[in-house]
Every structure is written in structure tokens, then in C-alpha cells.
Design an enzyme around this catalytic site. Structure first.
Site, PDB file in Angstrom:
ATOM      1  N   TYR A   1      45.546  44.232  33.934  1.00  0.00           N
ATOM      2  CA  TYR A   1      45.558  44.840  35.259  1.00  0.00           C
ATOM      3  C   TYR A   1      45.214  43.771  36.306  1.00  0.00           C
ATOM      4  CZ  TYR A   1      45.862  48.820  32.215  1.00  0.00           C
ATOM      5  OH  TYR A   1      46.274  49.678  31.232  1.00  0.00           O
TER       6      TYR A   1
ATOM      7  N   ASN B   1      43.032  43.849  29.876  1.00  0.00           N
ATOM      8  CA  ASN B   1      44.265  44.583  29.559  1.00  0.00           C
ATOM      9  C   ASN B   1      45.417  44.382  30.531  1.00  0.00           C
ATOM     10  OD1 ASN B   1      42.985  45.551  27.340  1.00  0.00           O
ATOM     11  ND2 ASN B   1      42.768  47.657  28.046  1.00  0.00           N
TER      12      ASN B   1
ATOM     13  N   HIS C   1      37.024  46.515  35.683  1.00  0.00           N
ATOM     14  CA  HIS C   1      38.027  46.415  34.617  1.00  0.00           C
ATOM     15  C   HIS C   1      38.884  45.169  34.867  1.00  0.00           C
ATOM     16  CE1 HIS C   1      40.683  47.393  31.493  1.00  0.00           C
ATOM     17  NE2 HIS C   1      41.153  48.566  31.879  1.00  0.00           N
TER      18      HIS C   1
ATOM     19  N   THR D   1      41.343  55.546  28.979  1.00  0.00           N
ATOM     20  CA  THR D   1      42.297  56.257  29.829  1.00  0.00           C
ATOM     21  C   THR D   1      42.844  57.447  29.054  1.00  0.00           C
ATOM     22  OG1 THR D   1      42.905  54.286  31.054  1.00  0.00           O
ATOM     23  CG2 THR D   1      44.516  56.064  31.006  1.00  0.00           C
TER      24      THR D   1
ATOM     25  N   ASN E   1      50.207  44.431  27.949  1.00  0.00           N
ATOM     26  CA  ASN E   1      50.831  44.249  29.254  1.00  0.00           C
ATOM     27  C   ASN E   1      51.315  42.812  29.469  1.00  0.00           C
ATOM     28  OD1 ASN E   1      50.862  46.871  30.394  1.00  0.00           O
ATOM     29  ND2 ASN E   1      48.659  46.731  30.826  1.00  0.00           N
TER      30      ASN E   1
END
Length: 378
Positions: A182, A180, A177, A27, A237
Site C-alpha cells: 500500500y 503489503n 500500515h 481486512t 501487490n
């Protein structure tokens, strides 16, 4: 270098790659204000492309409700396809391959990034103090609401439609994805998934959403062109699971049911874009563990250098190695690694957002040599 495993050919789906160095998805928040692909993004991927080498594009947002970072490109509408096509064309012009990474941020979001200023969506209403990146900068994420059972099929369809757009844009495949922290990861791990319906509780239920998304993506792309990325020991996160060994071993086994391009495992020494100091003292779930369960192609990522990449390949714990920060600063990274050339240092302060500085102005090795030679002759 003839004995280098890192620089031996390898098959990935229908493709034969010249080597096992992969550009990891990163990102970098350089899209246009309307979330379309910018010209500097096209230049960035074109710079890093090389013949029969694999790049994975940064996470692209599959839903208007899915953005975690202002500046991440969208792929939730047909208006995004032309920009993605420019990236695919730039990579293919140099003989390279590129997969689009699809993501939904879930609870990692803010009211200002949501349609009509709504609450972000998540598997469950679990307190979360992580951050999202808005036009005003980094802010604490807004409280999320739990997706209703009847809404989940619609989110699966958003991933399927995004996979279709990536295909129309001329990409070679996609990566989901599920790492992480999400949305896909939020459904997997029991710190964030407290549901009591068909999508919560048991391993079968918590993996259901991801497996439905995988099936939808494979329905678009067919065999060998869909990858899945996970962070089994990830804490980024505010993630974690009460039994990651059981969860990710079960998931790896279920993914054997699909003919995927790869299973992409982020090693435990990485949290977000930083390395953990105590990684060597951990007994984490990593590619070495999941390799015993997953039968297909495995990519390892997370803080590798040339020596450690060579070592994990020699041990047979992975088939390819993804590089992030080094690829960010070295557009010709495969050539530098192959010939043991010095690497440009990356500038962490310019990773997220901004212009071409710290993004497209890193020199190729030959440019550095020519510049040094020119300076020396004056």
C-alpha cells in the site's frame, strides 16, 4: 504452562499485557455501504476482546483517495468517529486494548473507488496488474498517477487527522500500515518508487514519507501508542526491493528515533493471506534480522501456531506474536492456546465481504463443549 513465554506478561508502551498473543489486523470488508463501521464489526471485535489482551483493528482508510477494498471502513471524516467509538467501547467493556490501523491504498485502487472517478495516486507511474475490490467484485487496478511533490504534505496531514479521529473515538493507539504494497510501502520499495525528488532514490529519501507520517502520528498520540507494520520480504501487490536488507535495516534504525509502541514485522512465509511453500529455503529479511537493529518492542506475524510462536519468543527474536487466521475463527484464541485446546477451522471463502457467517458465528470453546454435551444427552 507456568514456563510459557507466550503467556508471560509484557509491557507495550504504557500498558501491561497479560500475555503476548495479539490479534493481527485483518481486512474483512464488513463495513456499511457508506464505509462506516457496521454493527457486525462491533460484535466481531467485542467477541475477540479479553482482559489485558491486545487487538489491532483492520486497515481503515485515511483518505477519500485511499480505498483499495469496498467494505473497508473509512476514517477520513468525523462522521466515522461514532462507529469507531462503538468498537473501542466494546473492547474496553471486556478489559481489552485496541489499536486502529491506518492505511492508504495508493495504486491498489480503481477509478470506481476514487472521488469523481479519478486515477489512483502512487509514488510513480509504474505498471501494476494487481487487483482492487469494488462493488462489482475484484477488478484489475486502474493506472495510477504519480503524486506531485506539493501534494505529499497533504497526504501526511490525512494520516495525522485520521490518527486524531482514532484518538477521539477512544482507541488506545494506532498502527501505521506500511506493509503489503500500500502507499507507505510503495514509497519505501524501489520496484514502485522511481522518483527523482526528495522522496525517491536514496534510502533516506524513500523512507522520508513514512517517517514524516510517523512523526505526525506521534505528535497526536505521544510516546508508546504508535506502531508501524512492514513486510520486508513481501511480494503481495507486486512488491519487492533491489536490496531489502539495506532498506529495512535503515528504516529500523531510523524508527529507533521515535518512542513507538512497536515495530510489527510480517515474516516472509506469508504473501497476503497465504503461506509460501518454499519459505524454509529462503534467506529473507525477517524479525530475527531486524531485531539486531531495532531496539524497541517487536511483534512478529505470519502463519504462527502455538509452538512456533513460543519458539520465536524463546529465541528472543520477537516480544509478541500476532495471529490472523486463527483469531478470525477463534474468538477465544488466547484461552485455547494457553490451555492447548483444539481450534476451530477457518473458512477462507468467507474472509472477504458478506454477513456474519464465517465472521461472528465461530463458537467459543465452552459453547462447543456445551453443544456437544447437549447433543450427547438427546
Amino acid at each position: 504452562m507456568s514456563t510459557s513465554k507466550l503467556f508471560s506478561k509484557v509491557s507495550v508502551g504504557p500498558f501491561t499485557l497479560a500475555h503476548r498473543v495479539v490479534m493481527a489486523p485483518m481486512t474483512r470488508m464488513r463495513s456499511n455501504p457508506d464505509d462506516t463501521v457496521s454493527d457486525i464489526m462491533v460484535e466481531h471485535y467485542g467477541q475477540r476482546a479479553s482482559k489485558n489482551a491486545l487487538l489491532i483493528m483492520e486497515g481503515s482508510v485515511v483518505s477519500p483517495k485511499g480505498n483499495s477494498y469496498q467494505g473497508a471502513p473509512g476514517i477520513h471524516d468525523d462522521r466515522f468517529i461514532p462507529g469507531f467509538k462503538k468498537i473501542a467501547d466494546a473492547v474496553h467493556a471486556k478489559g481489552g486494548l485496541i489499536f486502529a490501523q491506518l492505511y492508504h491504498g495508493g495504486r491498489v485502487s480503481h477509478f470506481s473507488l476514487q472521488p469523481n472517478g479519478e486515477a489512483p495516486v502512487a509514488p510513480s507511474e509504474v505498471p501494476f496488474t494487481g487487483h482492487a475490490a469494488t462493488r462489482e467484485g475484484e477488478v484489475v487496478a486502474s493506472p495510477a498517477r504519480a503524486l506531485e511533490l506539493g501534494e505529499i504534505a497533504g497526504v501526511v496531514e490525512e494520516f495525522r487527522a485520521a490518527a486524531e479521529r482514532a484518538k477521539k473515538a477512544g482507541f488506545d493507539g494506532i498502527e501505521l500500515h506500511s506493509a503489503n504494497g500500500y502507499l507507505l510501502d510503495q514509497f519505501l520499495e524501489d520496484t514502485s518508487n522511481k522518483r527523482t525528488d526528495a522522496y525517491g532514490g536514496s534510502l533516506e529519501n524513500r523512507t522520508r514519507f513514512l517517517l514524516e507520517v510517523v512523526a505526525a502520528a506521534v505528535s497526536v498520540w505521544g510516546p508508546g501508542r504508535v506502531g508501524v507494520r512492514v513486510t520486508p520480504s513481501g511480494e503481495f501487490n507486486e512488491m519487492g526491493d533491489s536490496n531489502p536488507d539495506a532498506l529495512f535495516s535503515y528504516l529500523a534504525g531510523r524508527l529507533n528515533e521515535f518512542e513507538l509502541a512497536w515495530f510489527h514485522v510480517v515474516e516472509p512465509r506469508i504473501v497476503g493471506d497465504h503461506s509460501k511453500e518454499d519459505a524454509d529455503k529462503m534467506a529473507p529479511i525477517a524479525s530475527a534480522h531486524l531485531r539486531k537493529v531495532y531496539k524497541g518492542t517487536l511483534i512478529a506475524a505470519g502463519g504462527f501456531n502455538r509452538e512456533s510462536a513460543e519458539a520465536i519468543l524463546e529465541r528472543g527474536e520477537a516480544d509478541l506474536v500476532a495471529f490472523g487466521r486463527f483469531y478470525s475463527a477463534n474468538p477465544d484464541l488466547p484461552e485455547r492456546l494457553k490451555n492447548n485446546l483444539p481450534l476451530n477451522k477457518y473458512d477462507r471463502s468467507r474472509f472477504y465481504g458478506g454477513d456474519a457467517r464465517g465472521y461472528n458465528d465461530y463458537p467459543f470453546y465452552q459453547e462447543s463443549v456445551a453443544a456437544a454435551s447437549s447433543a450427547g444427552s438427546h
